[in-house]
Design an enzyme around this catalytic site. Sequence first.
Site, PDB file in Angstrom:
ATOM      1  CD1 TRP A 128       0.826  -0.153   3.060  1.00 42.70           C
ATOM      2  CD2 TRP A 128      -0.826   1.300   3.515  1.00 42.70           C
ATOM      3  NE1 TRP A 128       1.063   0.384   4.302  1.00 42.70           N
ATOM      4  CE2 TRP A 128       0.074   1.278   4.611  1.00 42.70           C
ATOM      5  CE3 TRP A 128      -1.936   2.136   3.586  1.00 42.70           C
ATOM      6  CZ2 TRP A 128      -0.097   2.069   5.757  1.00 42.70           C
ATOM      7  CZ3 TRP A 128      -2.096   2.924   4.736  1.00 42.70           C
ATOM      8  CH2 TRP A 128      -1.194   2.882   5.794  1.00 42.70           C
ATOM      9  CG  ASP A 129       4.680   0.972   1.809  1.00 43.02           C
ATOM     10  OD1 ASP A 129       3.850   0.087   2.084  1.00 43.02           O
ATOM     11  OD2 ASP A 129       5.640   1.255   2.542  1.00 43.02           O
TER      12      ASP A 129
ATOM     13  CD  GLU B 143       2.192  -3.779   9.049  1.00 42.17           C
ATOM     14  OE1 GLU B 143       3.322  -3.363   9.374  1.00 42.17           O
ATOM     15  OE2 GLU B 143       1.947  -4.247   7.938  1.00 42.17           O
TER      16      GLU B 143
ATOM     17  CE  LYS C  77       5.222  -1.078  11.524  1.00 38.50           C
ATOM     18  NZ  LYS C  77       5.101  -2.080  10.480  1.00 38.50           N
ATOM     19  CD  GLN C  78       2.292   1.725   9.822  1.00 41.77           C
ATOM     20  OE1 GLN C  78       3.011   0.755   9.991  1.00 41.77           O
ATOM     21  NE2 GLN C  78       1.992   2.182   8.627  1.00 41.77           N
TER      22      GLN C  78
END
Length: 734
Positions: free
Chosen positions: A346-347, A476, A544-545
Site C-alpha cells: 500500500w506504500d 500492525e 506502530k504508525q
Amino acid sequence: MVTDGAVSEILVYPTMFLSASCVFALTLSWLIVTNTNACPCNQKYKDISPSANVFESAVLPNETCCLPAVGNGYLATVVYSDTIYVNGVYNGRGGASHRARIPSTAAIQVSLPSNVSVSKESYSLDLENGTFHRKVTTKEALIEQRLYAHQELSYILVNQIIISRRGPTTDPIILKLVNNTGINSKDINFKNTAPDEGTRMMYGNTVESETSTSSTISVAVNWTIIPDSITLPSNQDSKTWTFITAIGPNRMIAVASHMHATQMALEGILYSNHCRAWQDKWLHGQIEVDDITLSKAIHGSMYYILSSLPSLNYDVQTTPYHFYGLSPGGLAHGRIATDYQGHVFWDQETWMYPTMLLFHPKLGRAMLESRTYHLDAAKELAKSRGYQGAEYPWEMAYTGAEVCPAEIYSLQEIHINGDISFAVQQYLHVLRDVDFLKNRRGYEMISELAKYWESRVEFNNASGYYEIKGVKPPDEYHSNVNNSVYTNSVAQVSLLLPAYAGKFINVTAPPAWTEIADKLLILYNTTHEYHPEYEGYEIGTTVKQADSILLGFPLNVKMDNVSRYNDLQTYQPVTDPNGPAMSWSMFSIGYGEVQQPDKQREMFLRNFKNIQQPFRVWTETASGHGAVNFITGMGGFLQSVLFGYGGFRILPDHLLFNFDLPKGTTKFEVRGLDYLGSEIDFIATEKTVLVTLTDQQQGAAKLQMETAQGTVYDLVKGKPVLINRISWALIKEV
Ligand SMILES: *[C@@H]1O[C@H](CO)[C@@H](O)[C@H](O)[C@H]1NC(C)=O
Ligand SMILES: *[C@@H]1O[C@H](CO)[C@@H](O)[C@H](O)[C@H]1NC(C)=O
Ligand SMILES: *[C@@H]1O[C@H](CO)[C@@H](O)[C@H](O)[C@H]1NC(C)=O
Ligand SMILES: *[C@@H]1O[C@H](CO)[C@@H](O)[C@H](O)[C@H]1NC(C)=O
Ligand SMILES: *[C@@H]1O[C@H](CO)[C@@H](O)[C@H](O)[C@H]1NC(C)=O
Ligand SMILES: *[C@@H]1O[C@H](CO)[C@@H](O)[C@H](O)[C@H]1NC(C)=O
Ligand SMILES: *[C@@H]1O[C@H](CO)[C@@H](O)[C@H](O)[C@H]1NC(C)=O
Ligand SMILES: *[C@@H]1O[C@H](CO)[C@@H](O)[C@H](O)[C@H]1NC(C)=O
Ligand SMILES: *[C@@H]1O[C@H](CO)[C@@H](O)[C@H](O)[C@H]1NC(C)=O
Ligand SMILES: *[C@@H]1O[C@H](CO)[C@@H](O)[C@H](O)[C@H]1NC(C)=O
C-alpha cells in the site's frame, strides 16, 4: 568495495526489525541473523555541497546504506554496488520472491596508483541531471566519471570516464579500471556468448518461478567490455570512454538498445539527451523553498521516487515494458530478506502516489496500471478465499499472486483493497480519465473491489450496521481486530466509488454498494470524542504508525475540529517513536489542519532524523534501521510539504490550496502542478500567492480560481494572478 548481492549467502538481517511489515523470520527460519547495526551514515559523513540540487561528499562511504542510486523505472543500481535490479524481475517461490540479482556490469572504479597525489576528490549526486559523478584532480589530470540510468533509453545504464590533461607533461596517462561485478548470480542462470565487437553478452532465466503455474523470467545483458586500463595518449589533451550496459527481456532487445546507445554516444548526444529528459521532468514538477536543508530534503525525495518510476513518455500501451509498481526500498533495493524484497505494498498508493499524481498524472496512471495489470490474479485470490470480486495481495511482485511471507498479514491486512480504490478516486478528481475507466480496466477494477467488500462485510442484525471483522489495521502491532476504523473508512470509499466513477462512462453501479457503504460501522467514541482504532481499543495502547489519524487526511472523512484534534492528541503520544518514517508527516498535516503550528513543525522536523548523510538516503526508522532507501517515508514527507504547508486537497469538484510558509522560509514555490489537463505554478511569499497557468492540453477544462473572500479569477495561460496568502483559495472548472 561495496557489496550487495555478494553477501546474499550470509544473509544480513537486522534483529531489530520492529517495523517490518512482514516479519520474514516467521517463515524464513533459515535466515542467519548477523547484523544488528544501524546505518551509521549520519555519524560518519556529510553533504558538503551548497547547492539544493547536488549532494556531495569528499569520501565514498563504504556502507551500501549510505550510497545513492541511479535508476529510470526499468533498471536501477546503487552506485558502485555489485548488483543491478530490473523492474518486474523477481526470483523465488511465493514469499521468497525477491528482486533477482544481475551482477553489475556498470560498477566501474578508476583505481589510482598509490604514488599519484590527489589534490581534490569528490563524489556527488547531481539531481538536476540524474547523474552520479566522481571527480578527481591530480597533478597530471582531471578525471571525471559519470554514472547514469538513461532517462530516455530505459534499457541503458552508462558509465563515462573523461580524462583531461592538466599541467605540462605530455606523457601518456594510464589509469587502471576495476569492476565490482561480484559473484555469479544465484537468481539467474546466466550463459555467456562469445565476445563481439568490444562487447559481451550474458543471458538467462530466473532460477525459480513465483508460482507453480507461472514462468521464470528471461533477461539479457549486453555490455561494453571493461578493459584493465585506459590510456590518454601523449598527443591528446582529453578523451571520453563510454561503457554501456544494455539490459532487456531478450538478447535482441539488449543488442538493439546497446547499438542505439552506442550510436548516440558517437554523435555526442547520449548524455545531453539524458540530462534534458531529467531537466524536463523538473520543469513539470518541483517544489522550491528558500531554505537549503528543506530544499535538499524535498529534491532528494522527489529524485529517489522518480528514479524508481518510468520516464514521462511511459505509456502502458506503447512502452515495450510493463511497470510493476513501486516498492518501499525503491528499484535499487530488494534482495532476499531485506528491503521488503522489492515487493509492492500500500506504500505505493497511500504514500508515494499522491504527490506524484499531482505533478505527473501519467506516472500516477502507471502506478494504478501496476494494479489493473494484475486484476485477474486479484480475482483468483478473492475466489481462493471464498470471496467475490478482486482481492489484492498485501504484497505483490511479478505475478500479482500473494508473495507476503507471513500469512497473518496476507489474510488480514485487507485495507489495501480500499487504498487502491482511494487512489483511483483521486486520479479521477485530478484527471477525469474516461479512457482509463473504459478501456484500461479502471472501472472493472473498482467494481471488482467493491464486489469484494460486499462479500467481506457482515450485517449485524442487532445494531443494523455492516461490520468487517478479523483484520490487521495499518497499525500492525494488532491483529484480528474488528471494525478497524481505517479499514472500514477506506472500504466505504471503495464501495461508493463505482457509483461516482460510473457517471463518467454512463454505467450504473449496483445500489447495494452504496447502501452497504452508508451503513458501514465507523467507530466513534462519543465520550472522548475521537475515533478508536478498532473495537475495544483502549486509550494509551501503543500503536506502530499513523492509523486512525488517516481519516482526517488523506481520507477527508467529515468530522469536526474537536474530533480531529482529539484523534491527533490521542494517538501521537502512543505512536512508536521507532515506527516507520511516514507517520510524522500525517501528524504534521493534521496539526496544521487544527491550527497548531508548533506541533505541526515538531512533527514535520521528525522526518529529518531518517535522512542519512551525505546522499540523503532514507532509512525506515529514525534509529537507522529497517528498509533503505525508504521512499515510503519520502512519499509521506512530500505530502507534509504539499498537502501540509501547501494546504492542497484533491476534492471532487475542485482543487483547494492554503499556503503557509514553513518556518525559516519566505518563498515556497510549487511548479508544474497538474489539474484537469492544465499545468499551474504557484509562488507563495509572506503576503501573496502568484498563480500562473503555464500550459493547457487541447480540450482541457476552462479553469477559474476563487478565493475565500469570494473573488473569482479566470485562469488563462500565461496570465499570472496575484492573490492574498491569508487563507484558502480553490481552482475549479468553469
Ligand atoms: C570504511 O572505511 C573506513 C575509512 O575509509 C574504514 O576505517 C572502515 O574500516 C571501513 N569499514 C568497512 C566496513 O569496510
Ligand atoms: C570484472 O573483472 C573480473 C576480473 O578481471 C573479470 O573476471 C570480470 O569478467 C569483469 N567483469 C566485467 C563485467 O567486465
Ligand atoms: C608511479 O609509479 C609507477 C611505477 O610503479 C611509475 O611508472 C610512475 O611514473 C609513477 N608515477 C608518478 C607520478 O610518480
Ligand atoms: C546539469 O547539466 C547541465 C549541463 O547539461 C549543467 O549546466 C548543470 O550545471 C548540471 N546541473 C547540476 C546540478 O550540476
Ligand atoms: C552487443 O551489442 C552490439 C551492438 O551495439 C552488438 O554489435 C554485439 O554483437 C552485441 N554483443 C554480443 C556479445 O552479442
Ligand atoms: C436478521 O433479521 C432478519 C429480519 O429481521 C431475519 O430474517 C434474519 O434471520 C436475521 N438474521 C440473523 C443472522 O439473525
Ligand atoms: C470480533 O468478532 C468476533 C466474531 O463476532 C468475536 O468472536 C471476537 O471476540 C471479536 N473480537 C474482539 C476483539 O472484539
Ligand atoms: C454518456 O451519455 C451522455 C448522454 O447520453 C453522452 O453525451 C456522453 O457522451 C456519454 N458518455 C460516455 C463516456 O459514453
Ligand atoms: C469511550 O472510551 C472509553 C475509554 O476507552 C470507554 O470506557 C467508553 O465505553 C467508550 N464509550 C463509547 C460510547 O464507546
Ligand atoms: C481547532 O482546535 C484547536 C485545538 O482546540 C484550536 O486551537 C483551533 O483554533 C481550532 N480550529 C478551528 C478552525 O476551529
